[in-house]
Structures are given as structure tokens and as C-alpha cells.
Design a protein around this motif. Structure first.
Motif, short mmCIF file in Angstrom:
data_model
loop_
_atom_site.label_atom_id
_atom_site.label_comp_id
_atom_site.label_asym_id
_atom_site.label_seq_id
_atom_site.Cartn_x
_atom_site.Cartn_y
_atom_site.Cartn_z
N LEU A 272 -1.01 -2.29 19.16
CA LEU A 272 -1.20 -0.96 19.74
C LEU A 272 -0.04 -0.04 19.38
N ALA A 273 1.17 -0.58 19.39
CA ALA A 273 2.34 0.23 19.07
C ALA A 273 2.49 0.49 17.58
N GLY A 274 1.71 -0.21 16.76
CA GLY A 274 1.80 0.00 15.31
C GLY A 274 2.97 -0.71 14.67
N VAL A 275 3.39 -1.82 15.25
CA VAL A 275 4.48 -2.62 14.68
C VAL A 275 3.87 -3.57 13.65
N ILE A 276 4.08 -3.27 12.38
CA ILE A 276 3.45 -4.00 11.29
C ILE A 276 4.45 -4.99 10.69
N PRO A 277 4.19 -6.30 10.80
CA PRO A 277 5.10 -7.29 10.21
C PRO A 277 4.83 -7.49 8.73
N SER A 278 5.73 -8.16 8.08
CA SER A 278 5.50 -8.54 6.69
C SER A 278 4.53 -9.72 6.65
N GLY A 279 4.04 -10.02 5.47
CA GLY A 279 3.13 -11.15 5.33
C GLY A 279 1.67 -10.71 5.33
N GLY A 280 0.79 -11.71 5.32
CA GLY A 280 -0.63 -11.44 5.21
C GLY A 280 -1.27 -11.08 6.54
N GLY A 281 -2.50 -10.59 6.44
CA GLY A 281 -3.25 -10.21 7.63
C GLY A 281 -4.62 -9.72 7.24
N ALA A 282 -5.39 -9.29 8.24
CA ALA A 282 -6.75 -8.80 8.00
C ALA A 282 -7.05 -7.64 8.94
N ASP A 283 -7.94 -6.77 8.51
CA ASP A 283 -8.39 -5.65 9.33
C ASP A 283 -9.76 -5.21 8.80
N ILE A 284 -10.43 -4.36 9.55
CA ILE A 284 -11.68 -3.83 9.04
C ILE A 284 -11.38 -2.82 7.95
N PHE A 285 -12.23 -2.80 6.95
CA PHE A 285 -12.17 -1.78 5.90
C PHE A 285 -13.19 -0.72 6.28
N ILE A 286 -12.72 0.34 6.96
CA ILE A 286 -13.64 1.25 7.63
C ILE A 286 -14.46 2.06 6.62
N ASN A 287 -15.75 2.17 6.92
CA ASN A 287 -16.64 2.98 6.10
C ASN A 287 -16.51 4.45 6.50
N PRO A 288 -17.13 5.37 5.76
CA PRO A 288 -16.95 6.80 6.04
C PRO A 288 -17.34 7.21 7.45
N ILE A 289 -18.40 6.61 8.01
CA ILE A 289 -18.79 6.97 9.37
C ILE A 289 -17.73 6.52 10.37
N ALA A 290 -17.23 5.30 10.21
CA ALA A 290 -16.18 4.80 11.09
C ALA A 290 -14.92 5.65 10.98
N PHE A 291 -14.59 6.07 9.76
CA PHE A 291 -13.38 6.87 9.55
C PHE A 291 -13.51 8.23 10.24
N ALA A 292 -14.67 8.89 10.07
CA ALA A 292 -14.86 10.19 10.71
C ALA A 292 -14.89 10.05 12.23
#
Length: 398
Positions: A272-292
Motif C-alpha cells: 500500500l505504501a509503495g515500498v518496492i523491494p529488489s528481486g522478482g515479483g508479479a502483478d497484473i498487466f492492466i489492460n486499457p479499461i483497467a488503466f482508465a
């Protein structure tokens, strides 16, 4: 009854007599003053209303004083009521709807272009390229339209003069091709209830589309490994957005290998705070509708900041009155600190709020009318919506 006046103010006895005679059945006058630092010809009657319904009393006074080219203002004053007679009547000027239409068309093209660039990962040249931008354009413009026309119809319901929405095109610079939209109020709010209704109608209208489109867009966006290629960014997370991703994909996203052994609550707070560690990970690759839809949630949350004349500022003033100014100043200070130690964009917001929007909120013409219980409940609902949709770190470079 006593009267007093400050230097350099000349009382017009005949005019004062007419103003007084118009309110003898509506207002009991104890004192008449000519306030300092007020326009020439301003009078302040101190006393008490003779009607329980201050809205009805205000309307009657306004109708009678209109003949003298005066506007009434009702305030609380040291345990009494101050009825201020301000010279002048606000006559709203008609706006030019062709400007609104032109800006809307340019914004549609700008958002369509941005959507096409995102979808085809190219500069659109063919009809197919341009059509690929339709999903994002329709999503973005739909959310903005619902938001602004929420304000518009609420203002019209309360007979407050208002313009049609002005859309702001911003191709290339803005990732969605627009900075949003706004309407202009051409007459002041009469009561806190008007202020509140018009303020909440926009966010609620926009969320009618933004929430279901967020669910649909996130559910149809695939989960992929996070690519750290130097130009990628992660969209910011709010409590609501993290919950949507969890419900759609059954896991907290983004997920990071270095957070795998942490308790869920701690991982949740770090993401939630946006603290991004080094190393691997996964997230959704948002499509245009999700982005808007995500951008619509972001804009709604920023509009709900409880400061100045933002939508959230309308809500908080309706609850706290003039004390809301101190909350606004405190929030500007927090934005500065967050901009230094967290996300630099908060510095820009601090400057915008303090110097452009202003941390305070002007009172309505009749400041005696408080919110009724139903509106107070909705006000606290709006505060909760702000808290769960607020994104502490909107953009996180990888």
C-alpha cells in the motif's frame, strides 16, 4: 437598539431605513454596525431570526432586498445571528456551450490517441490502430462525464447557476490524454446542504462507472512477472484497489519474492505504501479499461482530499465549518513532508492546494443551516470512501 460605524463610512439613513423595514417581521434587530474592511454601504444587523426556518427566512429577505440591489448573508456572531446586507446582486453570465463542445471533442481525440498508443504500442496510423483506443477512451470519458454531470445536475436541482463541463485535453504528457474536467459555478452556494449535495454528487456519479469497470478491467487483466527494464512503473495502490485485485486473482498484488515470508498484514502495508523491494515479483498487466478505471479512482480520491474547494473540501466544510481551514493547512504541511520523503508529486499538490485552490473554504450565503442526519451519515461515508481509495504513492518506478 444601538448603532455604530467605523471611520470613513457614511450611513445612508434612507436606504438603511428601507432595509430595516423589509425585515421587521423576520428579524429582531438589537444592533446595527458598519463592519470594518467591508465594501462601502455594507450593514450588519445583530439580533435573532423571528422564524425557526432560516432557509425560508433567508429567501424572503433576499427577495425583498433585491429591489434595493442588496444581497443578504446570515452568520453566527457571538451567540447571536448576524444578518449582513451586502451591496450588489450576483447576476450569472451565460457561458458559451460551443467552447465546452470543442474541448470535449478535442479531449475525446486526445484520449483516443493515448488509448491507441497503449493498445498497439505504436503511433496510430491505420483505422485499426485508432479503433484499438476505443475501450480506454469510452471508459475514461464515461467516468469523467458521470462525475461532472453529477455536479451539474445537483447544481441545477438546487437552482445554482452552473456551466457545462470543461474537459481538459493533454495528449502525450498525460498517460490517459486528459487532466480531467471541471464545471464552473456562476452563483454562490446558499447553504451547507447545497454545498454538500453538489460536492458529493460528482464523486458518487463517477464511482457508479469506475467501480464496476475496475472490477471488470482487473479481472480481465493477466498476472505476469514484473519486468524491471528501466522504463516501467507500477500504478499506485489503495485499500480498495488491492481488495479488487485480491478478489479477482486470489492473491495480494503486486507480490514480491522478498515479501514471501512476511505476515500478510505487513506485506499489505508495504505494498500500500509503495515500498518496492529488489528481486522478482508479479502483478497484473492492466489492460486499457483497467488503466482508465484506475485513473478514474485516482482522480476521484484526489478530488476527495478534504481541503479547499475540492469535492472533499465541500464535504469537510459542511461538517466542520470554518474549522476546516485548519485541517486544510495541516494537510498542506503533510503533503510537503510526503513530497520530501515519499512521492515527489505531493510537493506539486501542496503548491497547487496552498496557492491556487486555497486551504480554506468560503462560507455559503446562509451559514445557519446545518446538515440533516441523512447528509451527515453520507458525509462520513464519503470520508471512508476517501480513505479506502486514497493512493499514498500513485506512481512507483521499477
Amino acid at each position: 437598539m444601538t448603532s455604530g460605524h467605523s471611520e470613513n463610512i457614511i450611513l445612508d439613513g434612507a436606504l438603511l431605513g428601507k432595509l430595516r423595514s423589509d425585515i421587521t417581521d423576520l428579524f429582531n434587530i438589537d444592533t446595527i454596525e458598519t463592519p470594518r474592511q467591508a465594501p462601502q454601504g455594507t450593514f450588519r444587523f445583530i439580533g435573532d431570526l423571528l422564524m425557526q426556518d432560516s432557509e425560508a427566512a433567508y429567501d424572503r429577505i433576499a427577495e425583498r432586498w433585491r429591489a434595493h440591489d442588496y444581497t443578504p448573508v446570515l452568520r453566527r456572531h457571538q451567540g447571536r445571528v448576524a444578518l449582513i446586507a451586502q451591496p450588489g446582486i450576483i447576476s450569472p453570465k451565460a457561458s458559451n456551450p460551443w467552447i465546452n463542445l470543442a474541448l470535449a471533442l478535442v479531449t475525446i481525440l486526445s484520449v483516443l490517441f493515448s488509448g491507441a498508443v497503449l493498445s498497439c504500442e505504436c503511433i496510430p496510423t491505420s483505422l485499426g490502430d485508432w479503433l484499438s483506443g476505443l475501450p480506454m477512451m469510452l471508459t475514461m470519458m464515461g467516468i469523467l462525464l458521470f462525475h461532472e454531470f453529477g455536479h451539474y445536475f445537483a447544481a441545477r436541482f438546487h437552482k445554482v447557476a452552473v456551466t457545462l463541463p470543461y474537459f481538459i485535453p493533454l495528449p502525450v504528457i498525460s498517460p490517459v490524454g486528459t487532466l480531467g474536467a471541471f464545471i464552473q459555478l456562476r452563483s454562490p452556494f446558499k447553504t451547507k446542504r447545497q454545498l454538500f449535495d453538489i460536492g458529493v454528487a460528482g464523486p458518487l456519479g463517477g464511482l457508479i462507472l469506475a467501480i464496476p469497470l475496475t472490477f471488470w478491467g482487473v479481472a480481465t487483466s493477466p498476472v505476469q512477472g514484473i519486468a524491471r527494464n528501466g522504463g516501467s512503473v507500477l500504478e499506485g495502490n489503495s485499500i480498495f484497489y488491492l481488495m479488487v485485485k485480491y478478489l479477482a486473482h486470489g492473491q495480494l498484488l503486486p507480490s514480491f519474492e522478498r515479501y514471501a515470508d512476511l505476515p500478510l498484514w505487513r506485506e499489505f502495508l508495504l505494498v500500500l505504501a509503495g515500498v518496492i523491494p529488489s528481486g522478482g515479483g508479479a502483478d497484473i498487466f492492466i489492460n486499457p479499461i483497467a488503466f482508465a478505471a484506475w485513473f478514474g479512482l485516482f482522480v476521484t480520491a484526489m478530488n476527495l482530499l478534504p481541503v479547499g474547494q475540492l469535492d472533499g473540501g465541500h464535504v469537510i466544510y459542511s461538517i466542520l465549518g470554518e474549522k476546516a481551514r485548519y485541517l486544510g493547512i495541516g494537510l498542506v504541511g503533510l503533503m510537503v513532508l510526503a513530497g520530501i520523503f515519499w512521492w515527489s508529486g505531493w510537493l506539486l499538490w501542496a503548491v497547487l492546494v496552498f496557492f491556487v485552490i486555497g486551504p480554506g473554504h468560503p462560507p455559503p450565503l446562509n451559514d445557519l443551516v446545518d446538515l440533516n442526519p441523512g447528509r451527515k451519515i453520507l458525509a462520513y461515508v464519503m470520508i471512508i470512501l476517501f480513505l479506502i481509495m486514497f493512493m499514498p504513492n500513485p506512481l512507483q518506478p521499477l
